[in-house]
Design an enzyme around this catalytic site. Sequence first.
Site, PDB file in Angstrom:
ATOM      1  N   GLY A  34       0.814  -1.215   0.000  1.00 18.87           N
ATOM      2  CA  GLY A  34       0.000   0.000   0.000  1.00 18.87           C
ATOM      3  C   GLY A  34       0.844   1.259   0.000  1.00 18.87           C
ATOM      4  N   THR A  35       1.926   1.232   0.735  1.00 24.45           N
ATOM      5  CA  THR A  35       2.813   2.398   0.805  1.00 24.45           C
ATOM      6  C   THR A  35       3.364   2.706  -0.583  1.00 24.45           C
ATOM      7  OG1 THR A  35       3.414   1.845   3.075  1.00 24.45           O
ATOM      8  CG2 THR A  35       4.938   3.278   1.876  1.00 24.45           C
ATOM      9  N   ASN A  90      -7.424   5.130   9.196  1.00 25.92           N
ATOM     10  CA  ASN A  90      -7.004   3.862   9.783  1.00 25.92           C
ATOM     11  C   ASN A  90      -7.132   3.838  11.306  1.00 25.92           C
ATOM     12  OD1 ASN A  90      -4.867   5.770   8.887  1.00 25.92           O
ATOM     13  ND2 ASN A  90      -3.609   4.599  10.303  1.00 25.92           N
ATOM     14  N   GLN A 116      -7.791   1.166   3.964  1.00 30.97           N
ATOM     15  CA  GLN A 116      -8.657   0.649   5.028  1.00 30.97           C
ATOM     16  C   GLN A 116     -10.092   0.430   4.550  1.00 30.97           C
ATOM     17  OE1 GLN A 116      -7.802  -0.498   7.893  1.00 30.97           O
ATOM     18  NE2 GLN A 116      -5.705   0.268   8.018  1.00 30.97           N
ATOM     19  N   SER A 160      -4.229  -2.263  -0.405  1.00 34.33           N
ATOM     20  CA  SER A 160      -3.160  -3.115   0.116  1.00 34.33           C
ATOM     21  C   SER A 160      -3.712  -4.494   0.460  1.00 34.33           C
ATOM     22  CB  SER A 160      -2.578  -2.454   1.375  1.00 34.33           C
ATOM     23  OG  SER A 160      -1.664  -3.321   1.997  1.00 34.33           O
ATOM     24  N   GLY A 161      -2.959  -5.538   0.105  1.00 33.59           N
ATOM     25  CA  GLY A 161      -3.431  -6.903   0.312  1.00 33.59           C
ATOM     26  C   GLY A 161      -3.642  -7.284   1.769  1.00 33.59           C
ATOM     27  N   HIS A 162      -2.711  -6.866   2.618  1.00 36.94           N
ATOM     28  CA  HIS A 162      -2.746  -7.441   3.980  1.00 36.94           C
ATOM     29  C   HIS A 162      -3.826  -6.844   4.882  1.00 36.94           C
ATOM     30  CE1 HIS A 162      -0.337  -4.500   6.541  1.00 36.94           C
ATOM     31  NE2 HIS A 162      -0.103  -4.032   5.341  1.00 36.94           N
ATOM     32  N   THR A 197       9.526  -8.250 -12.260  1.00 34.11           N
ATOM     33  CA  THR A 197       8.777  -9.490 -12.470  1.00 34.11           C
ATOM     34  C   THR A 197       7.641  -9.576 -11.454  1.00 34.11           C
ATOM     35  OG1 THR A 197      10.773 -10.532 -13.262  1.00 34.11           O
ATOM     36  CG2 THR A 197       9.005 -12.020 -12.568  1.00 34.11           C
ATOM     37  N   CYS A 222       5.764   5.502  18.472  1.00 32.44           N
ATOM     38  CA  CYS A 222       6.870   5.564  19.430  1.00 32.44           C
ATOM     39  C   CYS A 222       8.071   6.184  18.726  1.00 32.44           C
ATOM     40  CB  CYS A 222       7.199   4.150  19.895  1.00 32.44           C
ATOM     41  SG  CYS A 222       8.316   4.117  21.258  1.00 32.44           S
TER      42      CYS A 222
HETATM   43  N1  PLP Z   1      -2.482   3.760   4.260  1.00 32.70           N
HETATM   44  C1  PLP Z   1      -3.299   3.365   5.248  1.00 32.70           C
HETATM   45  C2  PLP Z   1      -4.575   4.135   5.502  1.00 32.70           C
HETATM   46  C3  PLP Z   1      -2.964   2.268   6.029  1.00 32.70           C
HETATM   47  O1  PLP Z   1      -3.771   1.895   7.028  1.00 32.70           O
HETATM   48  C4  PLP Z   1      -1.760   1.563   5.743  1.00 32.70           C
HETATM   49  C5  PLP Z   1      -1.340   0.434   6.601  1.00 32.70           C
HETATM   50  O2  PLP Z   1      -1.399   0.532   7.830  1.00 32.70           O
HETATM   51  C6  PLP Z   1      -0.957   1.986   4.684  1.00 32.70           C
HETATM   52  C7  PLP Z   1      -1.343   3.104   3.971  1.00 32.70           C
HETATM   53  C8  PLP Z   1       0.295   1.259   4.310  1.00 32.70           C
HETATM   54  O3  PLP Z   1       0.015   0.035   3.672  1.00 32.70           O
HETATM   55  P1  PLP Z   1       1.137  -1.109   3.583  1.00 32.70           P
HETATM   56  O4  PLP Z   1       1.330  -1.617   4.979  1.00 32.70           O
HETATM   57  O5  PLP Z   1       0.590  -2.143   2.664  1.00 32.70           O
HETATM   58  O6  PLP Z   1       2.371  -0.488   3.040  1.00 32.70           O
END
Ligand code: PLP
Length: 392
Positions: A71-72, A151, A179, A199-201, A237, A325
Amino acid sequence: MRRVYLDHNATTPVHPEVLEAMMPFFQDQFGNASSIHWAGREVKKYLDDAREKVAALLNATPEEVIFTGCGTESDNMAIKGVAYALQDKGRHIITTEVEHHAVFHTCQFLEKAGFEVTYLPVDSDGLIDLEKLRLSIKNQTILITIMFANNETGTVFPVQEIGEMARGKGVIFHTDAIQAVGKLPIDLKQLPVDILSLSGHKLYAPKGIGAQYIRAGTKLTSLIHGGGQERNRRAGTENIPYIIGLGKASEIAQRDFQGRREHLLALRERLHRGIINRIPHVKLNGHPTKRLPNTLNLSFLYIEGESLLLNLDLEGIAVSSGSACTSGSLEPSHVLLAMGIPHEIAQSAIRLSLGWSNTQEDVDYVVEVLPRIVQRLRDISPLYQKRVSRSK
Ligand code: PLP
């Protein structure tokens, strides 16, 4: 000890059907999708199929979806990609004060490179003022990047209205929907969004896979150069097993959408009611109704969210404090502070985020354990003692 995971906004477990779908692509179907022989051709079919599934979840066309590393990366690709592509047209970007660091730090990076960024403030529910957005758009504005849902609090932004405003002014609109995807209905044939990150996770696929929706005709400079994969937008790839996983997770998210939504809403309501019925001085952070169905951000006044998190962890319950933190000092969440929540109350917040595999028993366990911990922490809290002695 019982284990309860209530941190699905941080990450989700891989869905068993997703894992099953991925497995053949580590060994039997190992080909490179760019190879023209049988091994490559077979895999290419599955790659196309996964792309169709992600597109279907968003009601987009497969040609508008590319896969990324996370996602980042999708967020960086959108923001820097538009900035680089349109810098001759203008160098002004609009975002909010409550974005995830993937957007926030990318904007700060661009500021150092000479771009101007407007960080829109939010109200006490975490929402922007659309009039302020309208007034901040200028001739040099090239991009509006505003998240779909926050988030930390789950607050859902008025994406339709923002998109209409951007479109009316000829400005590209990117939304970080990381999210929101799978938790909210998203129809990109209706929504005026130009670029969307996912984002997949967060969606029961593995970590380290993401996707980007790019509306046909949107100008974007690539950040990663190499081969011509992903329509020359993202070289490298393709990570086939993970892409297959994201495709399967998208298919399940679409198939189970309504059931999951009802399940999450019912559990969240039970959790919220259970907590506020048993524990005094608890404050909900975020919009009371315009909120993700799985997210509950609560401040337990007079104690620290971090202590609460650690004590819950000792009882097998995983939640998040929303605090970052930094160099040993515990800073309250920038999101809660931006909402005008006083430092002390922001620091007393925890985020509980539910997932499809949570049960009523999970929720009841938390509701049983939490009052004891909160009371114990309040008993040793100078703030609480001060309050008690004042009220005597
Ligand atoms: N943007 C939001 C709103 C998120 O909640 C997150 C993950 O916590 C991200 C971006 C980043 O995604 P990734 O962990 O897949 O890089």
